[in-house]
Scaffold this active site. Structure first.
Site, PDB file in Angstrom:
ATOM      1  N   ASP A  72       0.829  -1.221   0.000  1.00 41.19           N
ATOM      2  CA  ASP A  72       0.000   0.000   0.000  1.00 41.19           C
ATOM      3  C   ASP A  72       0.857   1.264   0.000  1.00 41.19           C
ATOM      4  O   ASP A  72       0.452   2.265   0.567  1.00 41.19           O
ATOM      5  CB  ASP A  72      -0.906   0.054   1.248  1.00 41.19           C
ATOM      6  CG  ASP A  72      -1.988  -0.989   1.220  1.00 41.19           C
ATOM      7  OD1 ASP A  72      -2.106  -1.684   0.205  1.00 41.19           O
ATOM      8  OD2 ASP A  72      -2.715  -1.105   2.217  1.00 41.19           O
ATOM      9  N   CYS A 117     -19.414 -19.807 -13.609  1.00 41.88           N
ATOM     10  CA  CYS A 117     -19.900 -19.296 -12.319  1.00 41.88           C
ATOM     11  C   CYS A 117     -20.097 -17.769 -12.366  1.00 41.88           C
ATOM     12  O   CYS A 117     -19.293 -17.050 -12.957  1.00 41.88           O
ATOM     13  CB  CYS A 117     -18.882 -19.649 -11.229  1.00 41.88           C
ATOM     14  SG  CYS A 117     -19.293 -19.000  -9.609  1.00 41.88           S
ATOM     15  N   CYS A 177     -23.724  -9.775  -4.947  1.00 42.15           N
ATOM     16  CA  CYS A 177     -23.293  -8.456  -4.452  1.00 42.15           C
ATOM     17  C   CYS A 177     -24.509  -7.618  -4.031  1.00 42.15           C
ATOM     18  O   CYS A 177     -25.418  -7.390  -4.829  1.00 42.15           O
ATOM     19  CB  CYS A 177     -22.498  -7.722  -5.532  1.00 42.15           C
ATOM     20  SG  CYS A 177     -22.019  -6.064  -4.988  1.00 42.15           S
TER      21      CYS A 177
HETATM   22 FE1  SF4 Z   1     -15.244 -16.617 -10.047  1.00 41.76          FE
HETATM   23 FE2  SF4 Z   1     -16.967 -15.100  -8.685  1.00 41.76          FE
HETATM   24 FE3  SF4 Z   1     -17.540 -17.672  -9.104  1.00 41.76          FE
HETATM   25 FE4  SF4 Z   1     -15.572 -17.018  -7.418  1.00 41.76          FE
HETATM   26  S1  SF4 Z   1     -17.793 -16.551  -7.167  1.00 41.76           S
HETATM   27  S2  SF4 Z   1     -15.498 -18.594  -9.022  1.00 41.76           S
HETATM   28  S3  SF4 Z   1     -14.755 -15.164  -8.400  1.00 41.76           S
HETATM   29  S4  SF4 Z   1     -17.332 -16.059 -10.671  1.00 41.76           S
END
Ligand code: SF4
Length: 364
Positions: free
Chosen positions: A147, A204, A211
């Site tokens: 940082d 995925c 979020c």
């Molecule tokens: Fe990739 Fe997000 Fe799935 Fe983790 S949660 S494997 S970062 S797409």
């Protein structure tokens, strides 16, 4: 000239093995090496495009020193840099310690920040690694960084093969996950570089879907203007009204995009730095109300409350703001008298605004 009895310096390949050994002995969880003299052109182009699209949000500092982020061998980093060593420090992923859950207050704090301020501890370990690197050749220079300089840290980590960049924008080390902080040692020593790791997110999209503020503009690209960490740590201003409900669920930072990631499904030991990241005992005796009272005439002393912890970064008004929002979100009507007092008397208009929001939410 080298005396005949002096050992010759290690080859680039030998230097790599020695650095790996030393990094492991110092407690780093993963280590990799990238060439410093190959600029980050594609990564930098993506970074510039994100800035042009305004995805840095209120974080103006991300747009400063932009050119310095492209390379590492500028005079501001290290002249003649040949290699970038990237090392990771795992932090604690546990939800329980000795059979007891993490204190309620700490559950609202991102995992990396629940314990003590980690900067000094990691800096010391990186300094030791840099000192070791300097012994590997005549006139070798090495500079540790955590940082401390404007660099595209995750891009270097990906190039150094310590992990791949996940769709959540974090470095994921196969077999270790993403609960880790990054540090670097930039050096003039030639070290055999590692090969980047293929991205392993596949189809995925869990982090993007989970979020709370829908902060990902697209896979791999975070809109900092929507990120909970921005509004609970980085800026002094009030969070935008459309995000307020989601932001109010967190006291300091957010881990949701890591919690849902299958690469983090297995709980792993925190390693050498575990005591630094274990929840601070302070969070057992304090409550949200104590934090909300920061800045009131009879409120707690900021230094006693936050010094020595990563929460210091948010500042007293920032933490009082976050605590007021969290009290509103918690639905505890018993907090109304305190929140009304804060809404009337707090010297910060941002904190008064947060308290008013919480009063309105609790009065619904
Ligand atoms: Fe990739 Fe997000 Fe799935 Fe983790 S949660 S494997 S970062 S797409």
């Amino acid at each position: 000239m080298r005396a005949p009895s002096e050992p010759s310096p290690p080859s680039a390949e030998e230097a790599r093995a020695l650095v790996e050994q030393r990094a492991a002995a110092l407690g780093f969880a993963a280590v990799g090496v990238a060439r410093a003299d190959v600029a980050l052109e594609p990564e930098f182009a993506r970074y510039e495009a994100a800035l042009a699209a305004g995805l840095h949000g209120p974080l103006a500092y991300l747009a400063e020193n932009v050119e310095a982020r492209r390379r590492l061998d500028g005079a501001d980093i290290l002249v003649g840099a040949r290699s970038v060593i990237v090392a990771t420090v795992r932090y604690d992923q546990r939800d329980e310690y000795d059979g007891a859950p993490v204190p309620a207050l700490a559950q609202g704090i991102a995992r990396y920040a629940r314990g003590r301020d980690y900067h000094n501890r990691i800096r010391k370990a990186l300094r030791k690694l840099a000192t070791f690197v300097r012994t590997l050749g005549d006139g070798v220079e090495a500079r540790p960084m955590i940082d401390t300089a404007p660099v595209l840290e995750r891009a270097w980590a990906a190039r150094a093969g310590v992990g791949f960049l996940g769709k959540n924008g974090l470095i994921i080390t196969p077999g270790q996950g993403s609960y880790a902080l990054l540090g670097e040692v930039v050096t003039t020593l030639e070290i055999t570089p590692d090969t980047p790791i293929e991205e392993r997110c596949g189809q995925c999209t869990r982090c993007l879907d989970a979020c709370p503020t829908r902060a990902f503009a697209r896979p791999f690209v975070l809109d900092a203007g929507r990120c909970i960490s921005t509004w609970t740590i980085e800026v002094a201003a009030a969070s935008p009204e459309p995000l307020r409900e989601a932001v109010s669920g967190r006291l300091f930072g957010c881990d949701v995009c890591q919690e849902v990631c299958p690469h983090n499904a297995k709980e792993r030991p925190a390693g050498r730095f575990a005591d630094t990241f274990a929840p601070h005992e302070r969070w057992r005796r304090l409550e949200l109300r104590d934090l909300a009272r920061l800045g009131l005439a009879d409120g707690p002393r900021w230094e006693e409350l936050a010094e020595g912890t990563p929460l210091f970064r948010a500042g007293p008004a920032g933490l009082a703001r976050n605590a007021c929002l969290a009290l509103g979100r918690a639905g505890d009507a018993g907090a109304l008298p305190l929140l009304r007092e804060i809404a009337r008397e707090h010297p910060s208009d941002v904190v008064r605004d947060a308290a008013s929001w919480a009063v309105a939410r609790l009065s619904r």
